[in-house]
Design an enzyme around this catalytic site. Structure first.
Site, PDB file in Angstrom:
ATOM      1  N   GLU A   1     -13.516 -34.046 -21.999  1.00 25.39           N
ATOM      2  CA  GLU A   1     -13.042 -32.957 -22.848  1.00 25.39           C
ATOM      3  C   GLU A   1     -12.223 -33.529 -24.007  1.00 25.39           C
ATOM      4  O   GLU A   1     -11.020 -33.801 -23.842  1.00 25.39           O
ATOM      5  CB  GLU A   1     -12.155 -31.999 -22.049  1.00 25.39           C
ATOM      6  CG  GLU A   1     -12.863 -31.291 -20.914  1.00 25.39           C
ATOM      7  CD  GLU A   1     -12.180 -29.969 -20.585  1.00 25.39           C
ATOM      8  OE1 GLU A   1     -12.852 -28.945 -20.664  1.00 25.39           O
ATOM      9  OE2 GLU A   1     -10.985 -29.978 -20.281  1.00 25.39           O
TER      10      GLU A   1
ATOM     11  N   ASN B   1     -12.897 -22.424 -16.356  1.00 24.76           N
ATOM     12  CA  ASN B   1     -11.459 -22.645 -16.189  1.00 24.76           C
ATOM     13  C   ASN B   1     -10.753 -21.477 -16.861  1.00 24.76           C
ATOM     14  O   ASN B   1     -10.730 -21.393 -18.087  1.00 24.76           O
ATOM     15  CB  ASN B   1     -11.076 -23.977 -16.853  1.00 24.76           C
ATOM     16  CG  ASN B   1      -9.573 -24.182 -16.923  1.00 24.76           C
ATOM     17  OD1 ASN B   1      -8.806 -23.479 -16.265  1.00 24.76           O
ATOM     18  ND2 ASN B   1      -9.154 -25.148 -17.734  1.00 24.76           N
ATOM     19  N   TRP B   2     -10.210 -20.595 -16.042  1.00 24.07           N
ATOM     20  CA  TRP B   2      -9.593 -19.382 -16.596  1.00 24.07           C
ATOM     21  C   TRP B   2      -8.207 -19.623 -17.169  1.00 24.07           C
ATOM     22  O   TRP B   2      -7.620 -18.734 -17.779  1.00 24.07           O
ATOM     23  CB  TRP B   2      -9.536 -18.290 -15.514  1.00 24.07           C
ATOM     24  CG  TRP B   2     -10.852 -17.564 -15.364  1.00 24.07           C
ATOM     25  CD1 TRP B   2     -12.073 -17.964 -15.854  1.00 24.07           C
ATOM     26  CD2 TRP B   2     -11.079 -16.314 -14.704  1.00 24.07           C
ATOM     27  NE1 TRP B   2     -13.036 -17.045 -15.533  1.00 24.07           N
ATOM     28  CE2 TRP B   2     -12.459 -16.017 -14.829  1.00 24.07           C
ATOM     29  CE3 TRP B   2     -10.265 -15.417 -14.010  1.00 24.07           C
ATOM     30  CZ2 TRP B   2     -13.027 -14.858 -14.290  1.00 24.07           C
ATOM     31  CZ3 TRP B   2     -10.830 -14.266 -13.482  1.00 24.07           C
ATOM     32  CH2 TRP B   2     -12.199 -13.987 -13.621  1.00 24.07           C
ATOM     33  N   LYS B   3      -7.638 -20.787 -16.938  1.00 23.17           N
ATOM     34  CA  LYS B   3      -6.287 -21.102 -17.439  1.00 23.17           C
ATOM     35  C   LYS B   3      -5.314 -19.993 -16.997  1.00 23.17           C
ATOM     36  O   LYS B   3      -5.495 -19.451 -15.915  1.00 23.17           O
ATOM     37  CB  LYS B   3      -6.318 -21.310 -18.956  1.00 23.17           C
ATOM     38  CG  LYS B   3      -7.431 -22.320 -19.343  1.00 23.17           C
ATOM     39  CD  LYS B   3      -7.377 -22.777 -20.768  1.00 23.17           C
ATOM     40  CE  LYS B   3      -8.521 -23.761 -21.010  1.00 23.17           C
ATOM     41  NZ  LYS B   3      -8.482 -24.368 -22.326  1.00 23.17           N
TER      42      LYS B   3
ATOM     43  N   GLY C   1     -10.577 -25.141 -27.204  1.00 25.20           N
ATOM     44  CA  GLY C   1     -10.054 -23.905 -27.765  1.00 25.20           C
ATOM     45  C   GLY C   1     -10.024 -23.851 -29.278  1.00 25.20           C
ATOM     46  O   GLY C   1      -9.351 -22.995 -29.854  1.00 25.20           O
TER      47      GLY C   1
ATOM     48  N   HIS D   1      -6.205 -32.002 -16.564  1.00 22.15           N
ATOM     49  CA  HIS D   1      -6.565 -31.256 -17.779  1.00 22.15           C
ATOM     50  C   HIS D   1      -5.571 -31.593 -18.890  1.00 22.15           C
ATOM     51  O   HIS D   1      -4.369 -31.761 -18.626  1.00 22.15           O
ATOM     52  CB  HIS D   1      -6.564 -29.755 -17.491  1.00 22.15           C
ATOM     53  CG  HIS D   1      -7.180 -28.969 -18.603  1.00 22.15           C
ATOM     54  ND1 HIS D   1      -6.499 -28.689 -19.761  1.00 22.15           N
ATOM     55  CD2 HIS D   1      -8.421 -28.457 -18.755  1.00 22.15           C
ATOM     56  CE1 HIS D   1      -7.305 -28.004 -20.580  1.00 22.15           C
ATOM     57  NE2 HIS D   1      -8.479 -27.857 -19.985  1.00 22.15           N
TER      58      HIS D   1
ATOM     59  N   SER E   1     -14.827 -25.935 -26.251  1.00 17.23           N
ATOM     60  CA  SER E   1     -15.502 -24.960 -27.117  1.00 17.23           C
ATOM     61  C   SER E   1     -16.974 -24.755 -26.775  1.00 17.23           C
ATOM     62  O   SER E   1     -17.798 -24.550 -27.666  1.00 17.23           O
ATOM     63  CB  SER E   1     -15.314 -25.335 -28.591  1.00 17.23           C
ATOM     64  OG  SER E   1     -13.943 -25.252 -28.950  1.00 17.23           O
TER      65      SER E   1
ATOM     66  N   GLU F   1      -4.140 -29.879 -21.031  1.00 15.43           N
ATOM     67  CA  GLU F   1      -2.999 -28.958 -21.147  1.00 15.43           C
ATOM     68  C   GLU F   1      -1.928 -29.283 -20.114  1.00 15.43           C
ATOM     69  O   GLU F   1      -0.730 -29.092 -20.360  1.00 15.43           O
ATOM     70  CB  GLU F   1      -3.492 -27.504 -21.039  1.00 15.43           C
ATOM     71  CG  GLU F   1      -4.281 -27.122 -22.289  1.00 15.43           C
ATOM     72  CD  GLU F   1      -5.282 -26.010 -22.106  1.00 15.43           C
ATOM     73  OE1 GLU F   1      -5.277 -25.347 -21.058  1.00 15.43           O
ATOM     74  OE2 GLU F   1      -6.108 -25.815 -23.024  1.00 15.43           O
TER      75      GLU F   1
HETATM   76  P1  PGA Z   1     -12.437 -23.979 -24.152  1.00 13.93           P
HETATM   77  O1  PGA Z   1     -11.606 -24.742 -23.019  1.00 13.93           O
HETATM   78  O2  PGA Z   1     -13.840 -23.791 -23.607  1.00 13.93           O
HETATM   79  O3  PGA Z   1     -11.718 -22.694 -24.349  1.00 13.93           O
HETATM   80  O4  PGA Z   1     -12.442 -24.867 -25.352  1.00 13.93           O
HETATM   81  C1  PGA Z   1     -12.207 -25.768 -22.266  1.00 13.93           C
HETATM   82  C2  PGA Z   1     -11.228 -26.328 -21.278  1.00 13.93           C
HETATM   83  O5  PGA Z   1     -10.044 -26.444 -21.603  1.00 13.93           O
HETATM   84  O6  PGA Z   1     -11.610 -26.681 -20.149  1.00 13.93           O
END
Ligand code: PGA
Length: 242
Positions: free
Chosen positions: A160, A8-10, A166, A92, A205, A94
């Site tokens: 998650e 997931n490149w966000k 993150g 997600h 992470s 976020e």
């Molecule tokens: P991360 O993000 O690997 O940077 O913790 C995972 C995600 O949000 O899917």
């Protein structure tokens, strides 16, 4: 079943970054190797589809619940499919945090993704406070009850923990196993035997250093990777650990 590794490149990556996807796709991992899927930002999807040449599946990080209409700035699942995307991530944390998306919104997006012929990765997870209060299973149950689509076809769940995204923090392998076992039980309760066929990913992470151990945990069918998915070197190291 070989592991599924989803990047997931966000909100990262401009044109030059598609070279990373070309490199991932060209790595030629062989029979029994993990599948690699990447969700770049919307702006890179068409270019990513071209350079991936089928070696990596490309998807969206979100979609609107409607197929079209007066929704300025939004992208529908049908539009993703039209670009050649194979999957979409919904729910997600976020998106839930930044855009106020609730379980009913996530369910509508999941249904829209399936209707457009996409595989759907539906994200759930508890906050640090919820875990500390011993509410993890309850939170996961509520999220699943409110957001699961009508059937288990083309559905993948990503567990998650919000506090692990993150941050460099990862739950213990025992805690991952417990959460995945709970999710599996809820899926079977909802869908019957078809609930056994839903793949469950761990995300939060994930790095080349911890992916091997996480992928050994029962009911972990793959990983959803943010920061460590941005370069071919890092994602392919995770694939090698699998
Ligand atoms: P991360 O993000 O690997 O940077 O913790 C995972 C995600 O949000 O899917």
């Amino acid at each position: 079943m070989p592991a599924l590794i989803v990047g997931n490149w966000k909100m990262n990556g401009t044109g030059e970054a598609v070279a990373e996807i070309a490199e991932m796709a060209g790595a030629g991992m062989g029979v029994g190797a993990p599948s690699l899927w990447i969700a770049p930002p919307f702006t890179l999807i068409d270019r990513a589809v071209i350079v991936s040449a089928g070696g990596v599946k490309i998807g969206g990080q979100d979609c609107h619940a409607k197929a079209s209409g007066a929704h300025t700035g939004c992208v529908s699942a049908a539009m993703l499919a039209d670009l050649g995307a194979n999957f979409v991530i919904v729910g997600h944390s976020e998106r839930r945090r930044d855009n106020g998306e609730g379980n009913a919104d996530v369910r509508a997006k999941a249904m829209a993704g399936k209707a457009a012929g996409l595989e759907v990765i539906l994200c759930i997870g508890e906050t640090r406070d919820e875990r500390d209060a011993g509410q993890t299973n309850e939170v996961l149950s509520t999220q699943l009850a409110g957001s699961l689509p009508d059937d288990a076809e083309a559905l993948i769940i990503a567990y998650e923990p919000v506090w692990a995204i993150g941050t460099g923090l990862v739950p213990t392998l025992e805690d991952v196993a417990a959460a995945h076992a709970h999710i599996r039980a809820r899926l079977v309760a909802c869908y019957g035997p078809a609930g056994h066929g839903v793949r469950i990913l761990y995300g939060g992470s994930v790095t080349p250093a911890n992916a091997g151990d996480l992928l050994q945990v029962a009911e972990v069918g793959g990983v959803l990777v943010g920061g460590a998915s941005l370069t071919a070197a890092s994602l392919l190291a995770i694939a090698a650990a699998a």
